[in-house]
Scaffold this motif. Structure first.
Motif, PDB file in Angstrom:
ATOM      1  N   ILE A 142      35.536  30.247  48.290  1.00 37.94           N
ATOM      2  CA  ILE A 142      35.400  31.268  47.390  1.00 37.94           C
ATOM      3  C   ILE A 142      36.636  30.990  46.206  1.00 37.94           C
ATOM      4  O   ILE A 142      36.202  31.127  44.908  1.00 37.94           O
ATOM      5  N   GLY A 143      37.834  30.300  46.659  1.00 38.04           N
ATOM      6  CA  GLY A 143      38.687  30.366  45.650  1.00 38.04           C
ATOM      7  C   GLY A 143      38.407  29.276  44.705  1.00 38.04           C
ATOM      8  O   GLY A 143      38.695  29.407  43.482  1.00 38.04           O
ATOM      9  N   LEU A 144      37.697  28.023  45.294  1.00 39.47           N
ATOM     10  CA  LEU A 144      37.257  26.943  44.130  1.00 39.47           C
ATOM     11  C   LEU A 144      36.333  27.732  43.226  1.00 39.47           C
ATOM     12  O   LEU A 144      36.436  27.329  42.154  1.00 39.47           O
ATOM     13  N   PHE A 145      35.374  28.408  43.764  1.00 32.25           N
ATOM     14  CA  PHE A 145      34.209  28.849  43.117  1.00 32.25           C
ATOM     15  C   PHE A 145      34.719  29.892  42.017  1.00 32.25           C
ATOM     16  O   PHE A 145      34.409  29.799  40.929  1.00 32.25           O
ATOM     17  N   ILE A 146      35.581  30.642  42.403  1.00 38.00           N
ATOM     18  CA  ILE A 146      36.202  31.671  41.273  1.00 38.00           C
ATOM     19  C   ILE A 146      37.151  31.133  40.471  1.00 38.00           C
ATOM     20  O   ILE A 146      37.269  31.746  39.373  1.00 38.00           O
ATOM     21  N   ALA A 147      37.699  30.193  40.673  1.00 39.00           N
ATOM     22  CA  ALA A 147      38.469  29.244  39.715  1.00 39.00           C
ATOM     23  C   ALA A 147      37.615  28.627  38.639  1.00 39.00           C
ATOM     24  O   ALA A 147      37.844  28.476  37.273  1.00 39.00           O
ATOM     25  N   GLY A 261      30.279  36.312  52.487  1.00 41.77           N
ATOM     26  CA  GLY A 261      31.141  35.405  52.043  1.00 41.77           C
ATOM     27  C   GLY A 261      32.404  36.174  51.327  1.00 41.77           C
ATOM     28  O   GLY A 261      33.454  35.796  51.560  1.00 41.77           O
ATOM     29  N   THR A 262      32.085  37.191  50.593  1.00 42.84           N
ATOM     30  CA  THR A 262      33.140  37.990  49.696  1.00 42.84           C
ATOM     31  C   THR A 262      33.863  38.522  50.910  1.00 42.84           C
ATOM     32  O   THR A 262      35.144  38.667  50.903  1.00 42.84           O
ATOM     33  N   TYR A 307      32.090  42.397  44.979  1.00 41.68           N
ATOM     34  CA  TYR A 307      32.380  41.340  44.129  1.00 41.68           C
ATOM     35  C   TYR A 307      33.468  40.574  44.631  1.00 41.68           C
ATOM     36  O   TYR A 307      34.554  41.183  45.242  1.00 41.68           O
ATOM     37  N   VAL A 308      33.430  39.383  44.305  1.00 43.55           N
ATOM     38  CA  VAL A 308      34.623  38.507  44.855  1.00 43.55           C
ATOM     39  C   VAL A 308      35.897  38.659  43.957  1.00 43.55           C
ATOM     40  O   VAL A 308      36.814  38.311  44.134  1.00 43.55           O
ATOM     41  N   GLU A 309      35.804  39.088  42.542  1.00 46.02           N
ATOM     42  CA  GLU A 309      36.814  39.560  41.708  1.00 46.02           C
ATOM     43  C   GLU A 309      37.612  40.590  42.398  1.00 46.02           C
ATOM     44  O   GLU A 309      38.826  41.022  41.812  1.00 46.02           O
ATOM     45  N   SER A 310      37.216  41.300  43.578  1.00 41.69           N
ATOM     46  CA  SER A 310      38.152  42.113  44.368  1.00 41.69           C
ATOM     47  C   SER A 310      39.390  41.574  44.833  1.00 41.69           C
ATOM     48  O   SER A 310      40.452  41.920  45.099  1.00 41.69           O
TER      49      SER A 310
END
Length: 433
Positions: A142-147, A261-262, A307-310
């Motif tokens: 998720i870190g790679l995805f959100i980056a 996942g989040t 939301y992954v932005e959390s």
């Protein structure tokens, strides 16, 4: 008031503070506020009223996030999911020529099914069945995805028909501002300045106005558009169409594993997982997500998800549901102060997402690099998320590869029944549905 909030949300117990939770909530909201305008822009392609969808987006996000904060006491925010709204608009409505009213009915049914699965604790069992190494991999993936989301939003990474992706034009104002914002956030974080991401977002937004990357607010207060064109407008009879079975299943799978996942990824980063790698009160968090999806369909928007932005608020120190309550209040405020919320450009929020990606990569420290049967599935999950632009696909192929590798190396006993069932379902979805 402060003492009551401390007791209600266990703020001191979780080694946080009232100020930290408020800053965390504001930061999370600012990194996901784009959904207020992006969601109606996508759904309006189906003929839905733009203003009504914007109101529905704010209300559904506020309700879902408030339930998460008050009921589950986690700093996770909810809103209509990106990807799911595109599937709703471009695949189901425009591509399959199904009315948006019927598509909303499919989302409503998705929410009801989720509520039933959550009440029976099936979803919680799935969360807890995922092996610890895969949970760490999900966090890093998720870190790679959100980056990547941040890099694309900043214009630093762009599409290229020859190489899929390439470096953008770094001489343009937006990428320059994003890079400066990234440096500012990193420096502030190095000096342990509270609210480093938030200060970075505000600084880039102010700098973006004279450079033409952001426009000055056209007023301050506006009246929320009416919900009437889409409120309770779903068509349940349309679900009798056989083609809708696949639509509902797709909504179900993607929403389930995006949320999974989040929750796992952000919880691993925040230190919420217990010694066995399980998430306490997972059922309450999943209930908030399920109810929000059903409520969102009633209001007139596509699937609401965690939301992954959390993770941006978690990086600012958010550890309780008070941060979520702050996000919810800001979504309600956005109904009336949308001219101000509208001016924050992608160039300001993108560096915050990149920073969150950097922080979440720290999960790699806990991976078992010595056992190839653990490492390969973890690596597959990590690689798949950014390269397929899907958290759900990353989880699916991580689970499939984990089960198959364990079975083929004679370690089948390490695979739980739940993991075996998930593997079968994922294989069926990928190759049969």
């Amino acid at each position: 008031m402060g003492e009551w909030l401390d007791r209600r949300f266990e703020i001191s117990e979780r080694k946080s503070s009232l100020r930290t939770e408020i800053i965390a909530g504001i930061t999370t909201f600012m990194t996901m506020a784009y959904i207020i305008f992006v969601n109606p822009a996508i759904l309006s392609e189906t003929g839905m009223d733009f203003g009504a969808v914007m109101t529905a987006t704010c209300l559904a996000s506020a309700i879902g996030t408030l339930i998460m904060g008050l009921y589950a006491n986690y700093p996770f925010a909810l809103a209509p999911g990106m990807g799911l709204n595109a599937f709703f608009a471009f695949t189901v409505v425009i591509g399959m020529k199904i009315s948006w009213q019927t598509a909303l009915a499919a989302v409503f049914l998705d929410g009801i099914l989720f509520i039933l699965l959550t009440a029976s604790r099936v979803r919680e069992a799935i969360v807890n069945a995922v092996p610890y190494n895969l949970k760490l991999a999900v966090s890093a993936g998720i870190g790679l995805f959100i980056a990547l989301i941040g890099l694309v939003g900043a214009g630093i990474v762009v599409d290229n028909p020859a190489t899929l992706v390439s470096l953008g034009d770094l001489t343009k104002p937006a990428p320059i501002l994003s890079l400066c914002g990234l440096l500012l956030m990193a420096v502030l974080h190095a000096y342990k300045v509270k609210g480093a991401l938030l200060w970075g977002i505000l600084a880039v937004t102010l700098a973006a106005i004279p450079l033409g990357v952001a426009s000055p607010p056209q007023g301050i207060i506006s009246t929320p558009p009416s919900l009437s064109p889409i409120l309770f407008k779903f068509d349940l009879k349309g679900l009798m169409n056989v083609a809708m079975i696949g639509v509902v299943i797709t909504f179900l799978f993607v929403d389930l594993f995006d949320t999974l996942g989040t929750l796992i990824g952000v919880s691993a980063r925040a230190g919420f997982l217990d010694k066995d790698g399980n998430l306490p009160r997972a059922n309450k968090a999943l209930t908030a997500d399920a109810v929000a999806t059903a409520v969102g369909a009633c209001l007139g928007t596509s699937t609401v998800t965690t939301y992954v932005e959390s993770a941006s608020g978690v990086e600012e120190g958010g550890r309780t549901g008070l941060a979520s309550c702050v996000v919810a209040l800001l979504f309600l405020g956005a109904l009336f102060f949308s001219p101000i919320a509208r001016i924050v450009p992608a160039a300001a929020t993108s560096p915050a997402l990149i920073m969150v990606g950097v922080f979440m990569m720290q999960a790699l420290k806990g991976l078992n690099f010595d056992d190839i049967t653990e490492m390969v599935p973890a690596a597959i999950a990590i690689f798949t998320m950014p390269f397929t632009y899907s958290i759900a696909e990353g989880i699916a192929w991580g689970i499939i590869s984990y089960t198959l590798i364990k079975l083929l190396t004679g370690r089948g006993r390490q695979v739980s029944l739940t993991m075996s069932i998930l593997t079968a379902l994922f294989l069926a979805k990928e190759f049969l549905l």
